[in-house]
Design a protein around this motif. Structure first.
Motif, PDB file in Angstrom:
ATOM      1  N   LYS A 156       0.797  -1.232   0.000  1.00 13.24           N
ATOM      2  CA  LYS A 156       0.000   0.000   0.000  1.00 13.24           C
ATOM      3  C   LYS A 156       0.825   1.276   0.000  1.00 13.24           C
ATOM      4  O   LYS A 156       0.314   2.340  -0.334  1.00 13.24           O
ATOM      5  CB  LYS A 156      -0.979   0.001   1.173  1.00 13.24           C
ATOM      6  CG  LYS A 156      -0.334   0.004   2.535  1.00 13.24           C
ATOM      7  CD  LYS A 156      -1.385  -0.056   3.623  1.00 13.24           C
ATOM      8  CE  LYS A 156      -0.704  -0.066   4.993  1.00 13.24           C
ATOM      9  NZ  LYS A 156      -1.662  -0.116   6.070  1.00 13.24           N
ATOM     10  N   THR A 157       2.094   1.226   0.337  1.00  8.05           N
ATOM     11  CA  THR A 157       2.910   2.439   0.319  1.00  8.05           C
ATOM     12  C   THR A 157       3.437   2.760  -1.079  1.00  8.05           C
ATOM     13  O   THR A 157       3.943   3.857  -1.310  1.00  8.05           O
ATOM     14  CB  THR A 157       4.107   2.306   1.289  1.00  8.05           C
ATOM     15  OG1 THR A 157       4.921   1.217   0.864  1.00  8.05           O
ATOM     16  CG2 THR A 157       3.626   2.090   2.712  1.00  8.05           C
ATOM     17  N   ASP A 158       3.328   1.817  -2.011  1.00  5.25           N
ATOM     18  CA  ASP A 158       3.827   2.035  -3.367  1.00  5.25           C
ATOM     19  C   ASP A 158       2.900   2.957  -4.152  1.00  5.25           C
ATOM     20  O   ASP A 158       1.712   3.070  -3.850  1.00  5.25           O
ATOM     21  CB  ASP A 158       3.984   0.711  -4.107  1.00  5.25           C
ATOM     22  CG  ASP A 158       5.085  -0.139  -3.494  1.00  5.25           C
ATOM     23  OD1 ASP A 158       5.977   0.421  -2.836  1.00  5.25           O
ATOM     24  OD2 ASP A 158       5.043  -1.361  -3.676  1.00  5.25           O
ATOM     25  N   LYS A 159       3.467   3.603  -5.170  1.00  7.99           N
ATOM     26  CA  LYS A 159       2.704   4.542  -5.989  1.00  7.99           C
ATOM     27  C   LYS A 159       2.197   3.820  -7.236  1.00  7.99           C
ATOM     28  O   LYS A 159       2.974   3.431  -8.101  1.00  7.99           O
ATOM     29  CB  LYS A 159       3.599   5.718  -6.394  1.00  7.99           C
ATOM     30  CG  LYS A 159       2.870   6.750  -7.221  1.00  7.99           C
ATOM     31  CD  LYS A 159       3.803   7.862  -7.655  1.00  7.99           C
ATOM     32  CE  LYS A 159       3.024   8.826  -8.516  1.00  7.99           C
ATOM     33  NZ  LYS A 159       3.654   9.076  -9.781  1.00  7.99           N
ATOM     34  N   ASN A 160       0.883   3.617  -7.300  1.00  4.33           N
ATOM     35  CA  ASN A 160       0.263   3.018  -8.481  1.00  4.33           C
ATOM     36  C   ASN A 160       0.132   4.066  -9.579  1.00  4.33           C
ATOM     37  O   ASN A 160       0.021   5.262  -9.292  1.00  4.33           O
ATOM     38  CB  ASN A 160      -1.120   2.453  -8.141  1.00  4.33           C
ATOM     39  CG  ASN A 160      -1.015   1.288  -7.185  1.00  4.33           C
ATOM     40  OD1 ASN A 160      -0.199   0.394  -7.381  1.00  4.33           O
ATOM     41  ND2 ASN A 160      -1.833   1.284  -6.151  1.00  4.33           N
ATOM     42  N   GLU A 161       0.151   3.589 -10.829  1.00 10.46           N
ATOM     43  CA  GLU A 161       0.080   4.524 -11.945  1.00 10.46           C
ATOM     44  C   GLU A 161      -0.626   3.885 -13.132  1.00 10.46           C
ATOM     45  O   GLU A 161      -0.471   2.698 -13.384  1.00 10.46           O
ATOM     46  CB  GLU A 161       1.499   4.937 -12.348  1.00 10.46           C
ATOM     47  CG  GLU A 161       1.542   5.943 -13.481  1.00 10.46           C
ATOM     48  CD  GLU A 161       2.951   6.392 -13.767  1.00 10.46           C
ATOM     49  OE1 GLU A 161       3.516   7.152 -12.935  1.00 10.46           O
ATOM     50  OE2 GLU A 161       3.498   5.991 -14.802  1.00 10.46           O
ATOM     51  N   ILE A 162      -1.378   4.707 -13.836  1.00  9.01           N
ATOM     52  CA  ILE A 162      -1.966   4.331 -15.116  1.00  9.01           C
ATOM     53  C   ILE A 162      -1.459   5.359 -16.129  1.00  9.01           C
ATOM     54  O   ILE A 162      -1.625   6.558 -15.928  1.00  9.01           O
ATOM     55  CB  ILE A 162      -3.507   4.349 -15.074  1.00  9.01           C
ATOM     56  CG1 ILE A 162      -4.028   3.358 -14.046  1.00  9.01           C
ATOM     57  CG2 ILE A 162      -4.084   4.054 -16.461  1.00  9.01           C
ATOM     58  CD1 ILE A 162      -5.518   3.465 -13.781  1.00  9.01           C
ATOM     59  N   GLY A 163      -0.825   4.866 -17.178  1.00  8.76           N
ATOM     60  CA  GLY A 163      -0.308   5.762 -18.206  1.00  8.76           C
ATOM     61  C   GLY A 163      -1.006   5.512 -19.527  1.00  8.76           C
ATOM     62  O   GLY A 163      -1.280   4.369 -19.885  1.00  8.76           O
ATOM     63  N   ILE A 164      -1.309   6.595 -20.233  1.00  9.12           N
ATOM     64  CA  ILE A 164      -1.913   6.495 -21.560  1.00  9.12           C
ATOM     65  C   ILE A 164      -0.873   6.998 -22.559  1.00  9.12           C
ATOM     66  O   ILE A 164      -0.403   8.138 -22.461  1.00  9.12           O
ATOM     67  CB  ILE A 164      -3.211   7.320 -21.661  1.00  9.12           C
ATOM     68  CG1 ILE A 164      -4.213   6.834 -20.612  1.00  9.12           C
ATOM     69  CG2 ILE A 164      -3.802   7.224 -23.070  1.00  9.12           C
ATOM     70  CD1 ILE A 164      -5.472   7.675 -20.510  1.00  9.12           C
TER      71      ILE A 164
END
Length: 155
Positions: free
Chosen positions: A135-143
């Motif tokens: 949960k401390t990690d940074k999730n990301e969605i890239g387009i």
């Protein structure tokens, strides 16, 4: 594999030695009209899971998507299963190789939108460097635009 819409096929090549193990690993693009070849190298200790063609005629997009681990992020004896997976885009003749995603992004999934010519990639950054997705990690969605091979936006 055949590269649809071109005269190329791709062979996956791994050269092994008796003592030193894997000597080199690459994709070999073969022009079936004239026999000319082009080699796209990958790190020996790296892994490439798959090669997928993305062909969208209406947008004039025809490229190859490679899912691979090519970076020794943790610095522990070469590239391993705990290192991040990147998305690499190759031209249909193997002349161009562009790493689409950041080397530190652990790519999880991706989907291609054939209407817009974009690829949407999900992943995370291991911000606490513990080698786990938590949960401390940074999730990301890239387009990313598959025509320009540039990031459009991050969510």
């Amino acid at each position: 594999m055949e590269v649809e819409g071109t005269e190329y096929v791709i062979a996956r090549v791994e050269n092994w030695g008796k003592m030193e193990g894997l000597k080199n690993r690459y994709l070999l693009f073969i022009n079936t009209k004239n026999g000319q070849t082009n080699q796209v190298d990958f790190p020996n200790e790296g892994y490439f899971q798959g090669v997928e063609q993305v062909k969208i005629d209406s947008l004039k997009i025809n490229c190859l998507l490679v899912s691979a681990q090519t970076v020794d992020l943790d610095g522990k004896k070469g590239i391993g299963w705990n290192d991040p997976r990147q998305i690499i885009i190759l031209s249909t003749d193997g002349q161009q190789k562009i790493q689409l995603t950041d080397s530190k992004l652990f790519v999880s999934t991706w989907v291609i939108n054939k209407t817009t010519g974009t690829i949407i990639i999900t992943g995370h950054y291991d911000t606490n460097n513990n080698g786990k997705h938590d949960k401390t990690d940074k999730n990301e969605i890239g387009i990313y635009d598959l025509k320009t091979l540039r990031l459009i936006t991050k969510i």
